[in-house]
Design a protein around this motif. Structure first.
Motif, PDB file in Angstrom:
ATOM      1  N   GLN A 191       0.830  -1.204   0.000  1.00  0.00           N
ATOM      2  CA  GLN A 191       0.000   0.000   0.000  1.00  0.00           C
ATOM      3  C   GLN A 191       0.868   1.259   0.000  1.00  0.00           C
ATOM      4  O   GLN A 191       0.534   2.250  -0.660  1.00  0.00           O
ATOM      5  CB  GLN A 191      -0.927  -0.023   1.218  1.00  0.00           C
ATOM      6  N   LEU A 194       2.139   1.891  -3.421  1.00  0.00           N
ATOM      7  CA  LEU A 194       1.107   2.508  -4.259  1.00  0.00           C
ATOM      8  C   LEU A 194       1.182   4.025  -4.158  1.00  0.00           C
ATOM      9  O   LEU A 194       0.921   4.745  -5.130  1.00  0.00           O
ATOM     10  CB  LEU A 194      -0.265   2.003  -3.824  1.00  0.00           C
ATOM     11  N   GLU A 199       1.539   4.456 -10.784  1.00  0.00           N
ATOM     12  CA  GLU A 199       0.638   3.306 -10.839  1.00  0.00           C
ATOM     13  C   GLU A 199       1.063   2.245 -11.844  1.00  0.00           C
ATOM     14  O   GLU A 199       0.746   1.074 -11.693  1.00  0.00           O
ATOM     15  CB  GLU A 199      -0.790   3.770 -11.167  1.00  0.00           C
ATOM     16  N   SER A 220       0.697  -4.851 -11.442  1.00  0.00           N
ATOM     17  CA  SER A 220       0.745  -3.527 -10.837  1.00  0.00           C
ATOM     18  C   SER A 220       0.637  -3.673  -9.326  1.00  0.00           C
ATOM     19  O   SER A 220       0.180  -4.706  -8.817  1.00  0.00           O
ATOM     20  CB  SER A 220      -0.403  -2.656 -11.358  1.00  0.00           C
ATOM     21  N   GLN A 222      -1.456  -2.245  -7.320  1.00  0.00           N
ATOM     22  CA  GLN A 222      -2.854  -2.406  -6.930  1.00  0.00           C
ATOM     23  C   GLN A 222      -3.348  -3.818  -7.198  1.00  0.00           C
ATOM     24  O   GLN A 222      -4.080  -4.395  -6.378  1.00  0.00           O
ATOM     25  CB  GLN A 222      -3.736  -1.395  -7.668  1.00  0.00           C
ATOM     26  N   SER A 223      -2.951  -4.404  -8.321  1.00  0.00           N
ATOM     27  CA  SER A 223      -3.408  -5.768  -8.638  1.00  0.00           C
ATOM     28  C   SER A 223      -2.890  -6.770  -7.612  1.00  0.00           C
ATOM     29  O   SER A 223      -3.597  -7.712  -7.239  1.00  0.00           O
ATOM     30  CB  SER A 223      -2.977  -6.170 -10.042  1.00  0.00           C
ATOM     31  N   ILE A 225      -2.135  -6.039  -4.425  1.00  0.00           N
ATOM     32  CA  ILE A 225      -2.894  -5.784  -3.199  1.00  0.00           C
ATOM     33  C   ILE A 225      -4.238  -6.509  -3.254  1.00  0.00           C
ATOM     34  O   ILE A 225      -4.680  -7.126  -2.275  1.00  0.00           O
ATOM     35  CB  ILE A 225      -3.099  -4.273  -2.993  1.00  0.00           C
ATOM     36  N   ASP A 226      -4.882  -6.462  -4.417  1.00  0.00           N
ATOM     37  CA  ASP A 226      -6.180  -7.118  -4.595  1.00  0.00           C
ATOM     38  C   ASP A 226      -6.055  -8.632  -4.452  1.00  0.00           C
ATOM     39  O   ASP A 226      -6.898  -9.281  -3.821  1.00  0.00           O
ATOM     40  CB  ASP A 226      -6.767  -6.768  -5.964  1.00  0.00           C
ATOM     41  N   LYS A 297      -3.416   5.767 -17.423  1.00  0.00           N
ATOM     42  CA  LYS A 297      -4.241   4.795 -16.696  1.00  0.00           C
ATOM     43  C   LYS A 297      -4.959   3.884 -17.667  1.00  0.00           C
ATOM     44  O   LYS A 297      -5.282   4.257 -18.759  1.00  0.00           O
ATOM     45  CB  LYS A 297      -5.241   5.519 -15.797  1.00  0.00           C
TER      46      LYS A 297
END
Length: 297
Positions: A191, A194, A199, A220, A222-223, A225-226, A297
């Motif tokens: 996090q 990030l 990004e 990435s 974020q991916s 983290i998900d 993005k």
């Protein structure tokens, strides 16, 4: 070319057996998980030295039991290392040989040993490596990230503020970044990445290397983290976290110019946003343009 060295002889090079030399500290790499990675030379050295300095004697004795060795051990860890230096110096000066091992992998790599090795070399005592597994090297070899230049940072700070500051320090570094992280901080560290990195930056996390549940994930920030949020098993174990270096364009632009360029790109075509930013900050338009392309993005 002839090489004369006290630790190289026919017994070393031709017969494949370890010739234990008196007065030598052997820095011995041990498996990071899979015991099939035990090397013949590691076994011979641990069996042949007078004593073993171990980060955790309980774990080392388990390894010694597995290979059928009963060499005496004593503890050497981050809290007592400096106190044990004189003991080891005395042993070596008496002609005894000592092996240094950590709990897993190569000693000194985010493990104890640096003060000891430095002190011995300062006193002209011999230190010899017994190479073998190293978690971050193993991780880099399968990450699919550039390896011509990389920076190994070890463990990130435990506290959020210090961790985020360390990551931001490397935000514009073009070399691949390599970190160790624990299971109870892996999500928080991602996090913070990030926040610290753009990004589009690719990240690879390698978990439990050489063990039953070895996993290598890339994508990435974020991916990742998900993925960890959806599968709690992916937060367990020991981690190597690797981050693709910043693009050269990203490294050449000031933080202020980046902020303006990204803001303008939300409302204007990229080419126009790059042109305006270049005029304001006297930067190269093509460099800013590439930065914006890298951060779409």
């Amino acid at each position: 070319m002839n090489i004369n060295h006290p630790l190289i002889d026919d017994q070393h090079t031709n017969q494949g057996t370890a010739n234990i030399q008196p007065g030598v500290l052997y820095v011995v790499a041990t498996p990071i998980g899979n015991l099939q990675d035990i090397s013949q030379r590691m076994c011979q050295i641990l069996a042949g030295v007078s004593q073993i300095a171990a980060e955790d004697t309980r774990r080392t004795r388990q390894l010694l039991s597995h290979i059928g060795v009963n060499t005496p051990c004593f503890s050497l860890h981050e809290h007592n290392e400096r106190q044990k230096i004189e003991l080891i110096v005395q042993l070596l000066e008496k002609g005894e040989s000592v092996a240094l091992v950590s709990d897993a992998g190569t000693p000194l790599i985010s493990d104890p040993g640096y003060p000891l090795v430095k002190a011995l070399r300062d006193r002209q005592l011999v230190v010899s490596p017994i190479p073998g597994p190293c978690a971050f090297i193993a991780a880099l070899s399968v990450a699919g990230l550039p390896t011509d230049r990389f920076i190994f940072e070890g463990f990130l700070p435990a506290k959020k503020g210090a961790r985020l500051a360390r990551l931001k320090h490397y935000a514009d570094e073009t070399a691949t970044l390599v970190f160790y992280e624990s299971s109870h901080r892996i999500t928080e560290s991602l996090q913070d990445m990030l926040v610290a990195f753009e990004e589009s930056r690719q990240v690879v996390i390698a978990r439990e290397l050489t063990k039953t549940f070895e996993t290598v994930l890339s994508g990435s920030v974020q991916s990742l983290i998900d993925i960890l949020a959806q599968d709690n098993n992916q937060t367990k174990g020991e981690f190597v976290v690797m981050v693709h270096g910043a693009s050269k364009a990203n490294a050449e632009i000031s933080p202020e110019a980046k902020t303006l360029a990204l803001k303008l790109a939300e409302h204007l075509p990229i080419k126009q946003a790059a042109k305006i930013t270049a005029e304001v900050y006297s930067d190269k338009k093509n460099v800013i343009y590439q930065f914006l392309l890298d951060n779409q993005k």
